[in-house]
Scaffold this motif. Structure first.
Motif, PDB file in Angstrom:
ATOM      1  N   ILE A 155       0.713  -1.066   0.190  1.00 39.98           N
ATOM      2  CA  ILE A 155       0.227  -0.474  -0.039  1.00 39.98           C
ATOM      3  C   ILE A 155       0.935   0.879   0.231  1.00 39.98           C
ATOM      4  O   ILE A 155       0.267   2.356  -1.154  1.00 39.98           O
ATOM      5  CB  ILE A 155      -1.264  -0.038   1.398  1.00 39.98           C
ATOM      6  N   ILE A 156       1.843   0.942   0.601  1.00 36.74           N
ATOM      7  CA  ILE A 156       2.993   2.350   1.378  1.00 36.74           C
ATOM      8  C   ILE A 156       3.362   2.932  -0.547  1.00 36.74           C
ATOM      9  O   ILE A 156       3.731   3.983  -0.530  1.00 36.74           O
ATOM     10  CB  ILE A 156       3.668   1.839   2.042  1.00 36.74           C
ATOM     11  N   VAL A 157       3.970   1.259  -1.040  1.00 32.36           N
ATOM     12  CA  VAL A 157       4.852   1.766  -2.227  1.00 32.36           C
ATOM     13  C   VAL A 157       3.873   2.118  -3.511  1.00 32.36           C
ATOM     14  O   VAL A 157       3.884   3.276  -4.226  1.00 32.36           O
ATOM     15  CB  VAL A 157       5.513   0.357  -2.963  1.00 32.36           C
TER      16      VAL A 157
ATOM     17  N   MET B 233       7.404  -2.090  11.646  1.00 33.99           N
ATOM     18  CA  MET B 233       6.758  -1.406  10.593  1.00 33.99           C
ATOM     19  C   MET B 233       7.564  -0.105  10.971  1.00 33.99           C
ATOM     20  O   MET B 233       8.138   0.041   9.277  1.00 33.99           O
ATOM     21  CB  MET B 233       5.415  -1.027  10.112  1.00 33.99           C
ATOM     22  N   GLU B 234       7.454   0.066  11.653  1.00 35.96           N
ATOM     23  CA  GLU B 234       8.554   0.967  11.948  1.00 35.96           C
ATOM     24  C   GLU B 234      10.106   1.976  11.928  1.00 35.96           C
ATOM     25  O   GLU B 234      10.754   2.422  11.262  1.00 35.96           O
ATOM     26  CB  GLU B 234       8.391   1.605  13.738  1.00 35.96           C
ATOM     27  N   THR B 235      10.985   0.173  11.963  1.00 25.19           N
ATOM     28  CA  THR B 235      11.982  -0.020  11.235  1.00 25.19           C
ATOM     29  C   THR B 235      11.990   0.163   9.939  1.00 25.19           C
ATOM     30  O   THR B 235      13.283  -0.306   8.947  1.00 25.19           O
ATOM     31  CB  THR B 235      12.958  -1.313  12.261  1.00 25.19           C
ATOM     32  N   TRP B 236      10.884  -0.823   9.499  1.00 21.01           N
ATOM     33  CA  TRP B 236      11.042  -0.803   8.456  1.00 21.01           C
ATOM     34  C   TRP B 236      11.280   0.055   7.041  1.00 21.01           C
ATOM     35  O   TRP B 236      10.814   1.394   6.871  1.00 21.01           O
ATOM     36  CB  TRP B 236       9.819  -1.408   7.496  1.00 21.01           C
ATOM     37  N   GLU B 237      12.328   0.153   6.734  1.00 22.33           N
ATOM     38  CA  GLU B 237      13.168   1.064   5.120  1.00 22.33           C
ATOM     39  C   GLU B 237      12.874   0.623   3.904  1.00 22.33           C
ATOM     40  O   GLU B 237      12.492  -0.111   3.300  1.00 22.33           O
ATOM     41  CB  GLU B 237      14.149   1.560   5.102  1.00 22.33           C
ATOM     42  N   ILE B 238      11.827   1.871   3.505  1.00 24.07           N
ATOM     43  CA  ILE B 238      10.796   2.006   2.032  1.00 24.07           C
ATOM     44  C   ILE B 238      11.835   1.811   0.694  1.00 24.07           C
ATOM     45  O   ILE B 238      12.781   2.712   0.949  1.00 24.07           O
ATOM     46  CB  ILE B 238       9.720   3.487   2.068  1.00 24.07           C
ATOM     47  N   PRO B 239      11.993   0.643  -0.037  1.00 29.22           N
ATOM     48  CA  PRO B 239      12.713   0.423  -0.737  1.00 29.22           C
ATOM     49  C   PRO B 239      12.639   1.625  -1.858  1.00 29.22           C
ATOM     50  O   PRO B 239      11.360   2.270  -2.067  1.00 29.22           O
ATOM     51  CB  PRO B 239      12.433  -1.071  -1.398  1.00 29.22           C
ATOM     52  N   ASN B 240      13.559   1.477  -2.480  1.00 32.15           N
ATOM     53  CA  ASN B 240      13.772   2.662  -4.280  1.00 32.15           C
ATOM     54  C   ASN B 240      13.252   2.083  -4.910  1.00 32.15           C
ATOM     55  O   ASN B 240      14.064   0.824  -5.186  1.00 32.15           O
ATOM     56  CB  ASN B 240      14.880   2.882  -3.695  1.00 32.15           C
TER      57      ASN B 240
END
Length: 424
Positions: free
Chosen positions: A329-331, A359-366
């Motif tokens: 959903i975020i991506v 989820m807090e520590t998950w980094e959104i992938p490029n």
């Protein structure tokens, strides 16, 4: 009803606490001496007195005085003291800046002559009891002399010790002077009471009888008070009581508010601090309810979109990889990913998910494709490029972020068929 104490003996005690003594900066001493010099009385008023009596250091100080605005201006002009915030003068408030360092709001004692449920026409007075009578709650109607004398005309200190929230004099009259006082009642209940449900039935009935008056109050003012209620103690319990008092339709909530969902969320929230709009969203049934809430309360863009997001995504199916659907959903979102991540974190709080820390520590992938790469394939139309990038992003998210740049670019010819170049 709290009948007034004798005006001849309103002083109930002398305050000598460290919190009180710490108020006396050089600037405040200067202000006090000015009023003494010109023979006008000045006292600390309202919420600061309440806080000091509870052993709390007040964040703000408000002062009341027997001097009129004209008389105050004359004092400060004579003493070459700068005044700021000229808009307050019509309400009796003058704000001097002492030693070019500290501002003090000083308001002339007032009597409400006429009110319309939102605003009041006032006249000035030198009678402290009459000014106390126009205030909302007994705990907010006390004054504190600069010598520590506590002036209490309506048993505010006794109510404070009992953790009791009561209107000054007639509850109906106080509410009808300003209907926002209905919500102020619940806000201060959350701040002062030591029980989640210890309301006096006569007070609740008076609130219910006057509920429609809130329709006269602007959404911005309602949301300011409601937000403080939702961020305070007993937030869920007070929200249920607000609904029981038939306030829903006047504060933007649906007539068929989802009470059972609120009870569920409030019960499971435990120690977690929910965003005010997150808790309020439990009462909403769908996106339309969220849109209507925003229309009434004039929420911020973040609050509006969070309410919509929660109503659309709060019922999620179980997944073998619990965070993956949220990460997708975020991506996939057209909104900034970091903002949507905040929405997802609130959603996880809402559902009391054990995966919040992950989820807090998950980094959104490029995302491995950009506009330059598409230009090299002959796609230079901005809008068309945006549609294609979004489609590729969806494909990438569905692949669990595994597809490489080359693999994604190989999908472009198929996607182009969905978004053909418009003929000029």
């Amino acid at each position: 009803m709290n009948t007034p104490k004798s005006r001849d003996n309103p002083v109930i005690m002398k305050l000598e606490s460290p919190e009180f003594r710490s108020l006396f900066t050089k600037e405040l001493e200067c202000l006090i001496n000015l009023f003494k010099k010109y023979n006008y009385e000045i006292r600390i008023a309202g919420g600061a007195v309440r806080d000091l009596l509870m052993g709390i250091q007040p964040k703000d100080l408000d002062f009341a005085t027997t001097a009129t605005p004209i008389e105050m201006k004359k004092i400060f002009e004579t003493e070459n003291i700068r005044m700021i915030n000229a808009n307050g003068e019509k309400h009796g408030t003058i704000t001097p800046r002492i030693n070019d360092k500290e501002n003090f709001e000083v308001t002339t004692l007032r009597i409400d002559v006429t009110t319309d449920g939102r605003h009041a026409e006032v006249i000035f007075t030198t009678d402290w009891l009459l000014d106390a009578l126009r205030r909302d709650l007994t705990i907010n109607s006390m004054f504190l002399g600069v010598d520590g004398s506590v002036y209490d005309y309506f048993f505010g200190y006794e109510d404070l010790k009992k953790r009791r929230i009561a209107f000054v004099g007639s509850a109906a009259k106080r509410i009808q002077e300003d209907y926002l006082r209905i919500l102020r009642y619940f806000r201060f209940y959350g701040r002062i009471s030591d029980k989640s449900d210890n309301h006096e039935e006569i007070t609740l009935q008076t609130i219910k009888d006057n509920a429609a008056g809130l329709s006269r109050i602007s959404g911005e003012r309602i949301w300011t008070e409601l937000k403080k209620i939702l961020e305070g103690n007993y937030a869920g319990d007070l929200l249920l009581k607000i609904i029981e008092c038939d306030l829903s339709e006047y504060i933007g909530l649906p007539h068929n508010a989802n009470v059972e969902e609120l009870k569920r969320i409030w019960k499971q929230s435990g120690h977690m601090k929910l965003n005010a709009i997150t808790l309020l969203s439990a009462l909403l049934n769908n996106k339309e309810d969220a849109v209507n809430l925003n229309a009434r309360l004039k929420l911020s863009v973040f609050e509006r979109d969070l309410a919509i997001f929660l109503t659309e995504h709060r019922e999620f199916e179980l997944h073998p990889k619990p965070l993956l659907p949220y990460q997708q959903i975020i991506v996939k979102s057209k909104t900034k990913p970091l903002v949507v991540k905040q929405y997802v974190l609130e959603l996880l709080k809402y559902n009391n998910s054990p995966h919040m820390a992950l989820m807090e520590t998950w980094e959104i992938p490029n995302f491995p494709v950009n506009g330059t790469m598409l230009k090299e394939k002959g796609i230079d139309n901005g809008k068309r490029m945006g549609l294609i990038l979004q489609e590729l992003k969806n494909i990438w998210a569905d692949s669990k972020f595994k597809l490489s740049t080359e693999e994604l670019l190989s999908k472009v010819p198929i996607i182009l068929e969905k978004f053909p170049q418009k003929k000029k």
